[in-house]
Design a protein around this motif. Sequence first.
Motif, PDB file in Angstrom:
ATOM      1  N   PRO A 112       0.794  -1.225   0.000  1.00 29.01           N
ATOM      2  CA  PRO A 112       0.000   0.000   0.000  1.00 29.01           C
ATOM      3  C   PRO A 112       0.832   1.282   0.000  1.00 29.01           C
ATOM      4  O   PRO A 112       0.318   2.332   0.365  1.00 29.01           O
ATOM      5  CB  PRO A 112      -0.786  -0.130   1.305  1.00 29.01           C
ATOM      6  CG  PRO A 112       0.193  -0.782   2.232  1.00 29.01           C
ATOM      7  CD  PRO A 112       0.982  -1.743   1.368  1.00 29.01           C
ATOM      8  N   ALA A 113       2.086   1.212  -0.401  1.00 26.68           N
ATOM      9  CA  ALA A 113       2.892   2.423  -0.463  1.00 26.68           C
ATOM     10  C   ALA A 113       2.500   3.292  -1.654  1.00 26.68           C
ATOM     11  O   ALA A 113       2.524   4.521  -1.583  1.00 26.68           O
ATOM     12  CB  ALA A 113       4.376   2.073  -0.546  1.00 26.68           C
ATOM     13  N   SER A 114       2.133   2.647  -2.762  1.00 29.11           N
ATOM     14  CA  SER A 114       1.761   3.402  -3.954  1.00 29.11           C
ATOM     15  C   SER A 114       0.869   2.541  -4.835  1.00 29.11           C
ATOM     16  O   SER A 114       0.789   1.326  -4.672  1.00 29.11           O
ATOM     17  CB  SER A 114       3.008   3.834  -4.737  1.00 29.11           C
ATOM     18  OG  SER A 114       3.712   2.695  -5.211  1.00 29.11           O
ATOM     19  N   GLY A 115       0.214   3.187  -5.791  1.00 25.60           N
ATOM     20  CA  GLY A 115      -0.669   2.489  -6.713  1.00 25.60           C
ATOM     21  C   GLY A 115      -1.988   3.238  -6.855  1.00 25.60           C
ATOM     22  O   GLY A 115      -2.457   3.891  -5.917  1.00 25.60           O
ATOM     23  N   ARG A 116      -2.549   3.150  -8.032  1.00 28.99           N
ATOM     24  CA  ARG A 116      -3.836   3.782  -8.342  1.00 28.99           C
ATOM     25  C   ARG A 116      -4.906   2.699  -8.303  1.00 28.99           C
ATOM     26  O   ARG A 116      -4.874   1.756  -9.090  1.00 28.99           O
ATOM     27  CB  ARG A 116      -3.733   4.415  -9.730  1.00 28.99           C
ATOM     28  CG  ARG A 116      -5.029   4.827 -10.396  1.00 28.99           C
ATOM     29  CD  ARG A 116      -4.704   5.325 -11.803  1.00 28.99           C
ATOM     30  NE  ARG A 116      -5.883   5.496 -12.647  1.00 28.99           N
ATOM     31  CZ  ARG A 116      -6.424   4.538 -13.372  1.00 28.99           C
ATOM     32  NH1 ARG A 116      -5.918   3.301 -13.348  1.00 28.99           N
ATOM     33  NH2 ARG A 116      -7.477   4.783 -14.135  1.00 28.99           N
ATOM     34  N   ALA A 117      -5.857   2.824  -7.391  1.00 29.80           N
ATOM     35  CA  ALA A 117      -6.835   1.770  -7.154  1.00 29.80           C
ATOM     36  C   ALA A 117      -8.003   1.868  -8.132  1.00 29.80           C
ATOM     37  O   ALA A 117      -8.667   2.899  -8.232  1.00 29.80           O
ATOM     38  CB  ALA A 117      -7.346   1.836  -5.728  1.00 29.80           C
ATOM     39  N   VAL A 166     -14.037   6.603  -9.931  1.00 28.31           N
ATOM     40  CA  VAL A 166     -13.362   7.078  -8.726  1.00 28.31           C
ATOM     41  C   VAL A 166     -12.095   6.256  -8.537  1.00 28.31           C
ATOM     42  O   VAL A 166     -12.144   5.067  -8.240  1.00 28.31           O
ATOM     43  CB  VAL A 166     -14.273   6.960  -7.493  1.00 28.31           C
ATOM     44  CG1 VAL A 166     -13.555   7.494  -6.257  1.00 28.31           C
ATOM     45  CG2 VAL A 166     -15.581   7.717  -7.718  1.00 28.31           C
ATOM     46  N   ARG A 167     -10.944   6.893  -8.712  1.00 25.95           N
ATOM     47  CA  ARG A 167      -9.654   6.212  -8.676  1.00 25.95           C
ATOM     48  C   ARG A 167      -8.760   6.815  -7.587  1.00 25.95           C
ATOM     49  O   ARG A 167      -7.955   7.711  -7.840  1.00 25.95           O
ATOM     50  CB  ARG A 167      -8.937   6.334 -10.039  1.00 25.95           C
ATOM     51  CG  ARG A 167      -9.718   5.757 -11.223  1.00 25.95           C
ATOM     52  CD  ARG A 167      -9.776   4.244 -11.153  1.00 25.95           C
ATOM     53  NE  ARG A 167     -10.264   3.666 -12.392  1.00 25.95           N
ATOM     54  CZ  ARG A 167     -11.529   3.317 -12.618  1.00 25.95           C
ATOM     55  NH1 ARG A 167     -12.441   3.518 -11.679  1.00 25.95           N
ATOM     56  NH2 ARG A 167     -11.886   2.780 -13.763  1.00 25.95           N
ATOM     57  N   PRO A 168      -8.902   6.366  -6.351  1.00 22.73           N
ATOM     58  CA  PRO A 168      -7.998   6.840  -5.290  1.00 22.73           C
ATOM     59  C   PRO A 168      -6.604   6.262  -5.472  1.00 22.73           C
ATOM     60  O   PRO A 168      -6.398   5.347  -6.282  1.00 22.73           O
ATOM     61  CB  PRO A 168      -8.660   6.308  -4.014  1.00 22.73           C
ATOM     62  CG  PRO A 168      -9.378   5.074  -4.473  1.00 22.73           C
ATOM     63  CD  PRO A 168      -9.850   5.362  -5.873  1.00 22.73           C
ATOM     64  N   GLU A 169      -5.655   6.784  -4.725  1.00 25.03           N
ATOM     65  CA  GLU A 169      -4.273   6.307  -4.802  1.00 25.03           C
ATOM     66  C   GLU A 169      -3.770   5.976  -3.402  1.00 25.03           C
ATOM     67  O   GLU A 169      -4.127   6.636  -2.421  1.00 25.03           O
ATOM     68  CB  GLU A 169      -3.368   7.378  -5.423  1.00 25.03           C
ATOM     69  CG  GLU A 169      -3.694   7.703  -6.870  1.00 25.03           C
ATOM     70  CD  GLU A 169      -2.729   8.729  -7.436  1.00 25.03           C
ATOM     71  OE1 GLU A 169      -2.011   9.381  -6.643  1.00 25.03           O
ATOM     72  OE2 GLU A 169      -2.692   8.892  -8.661  1.00 25.03           O
TER      73      GLU A 169
END
Length: 203
Positions: A112-117, A166-169
Amino acid sequence: MTSPHHASGVHSVIGVDAGTATLREADHLIHRVLGQLALTEGVFACTHLYRTGERRGTAVSLAVPEADVDVDALWPELLGMLPEGAGLALAGRSHGPDDAVDTARLAAAAPPASGRAVAYPGVAHLTGTVTVADLLDRTAIEQLVVLGAPAAELPPATRVLTQDHVRPEWRDGVLTLTLVPAAGGLLAPFEVPNPTPCCADHI
């Protein structure tokens, strides 16, 4: 308070490099995989831009809850549906060409350090116009940030026009959604659906 959709529990993270070059292609791959494998709502599926040497594209990570998903059974199913030359990585397990596997490993190590969900618990609720309270109470999204006003306090009744996209990061372990002002005094996600129109019907 932790919502029932929080990214708690033990997850196995599978990294995939299927040769997708753009966010649109990666989003489409995620929805196809989730649909065909009938994975549970507890899955987090993210995109990860990469550039290694002359290779560049968008890899994917699938974080599946171990309590609900048999990862050993999932692995061969994934192998059967991905194109030839795709790379997969899960802990000490891998499949595919070395360069694709290397990228898949990077994707698997990112959240969960980075990435576009793209897919996450509660995303199905995010259609039409919702409130800030809906976003925080009914989904895995934990933090809302307004572009240009990062310290702004948002009342729970503040309305958000989702545009069904809806694309949180992931930001340092916190699933964060960036919002911008929209017409009519509403807010809207910073990322608009135009880059990935093929996926609008999957959300």
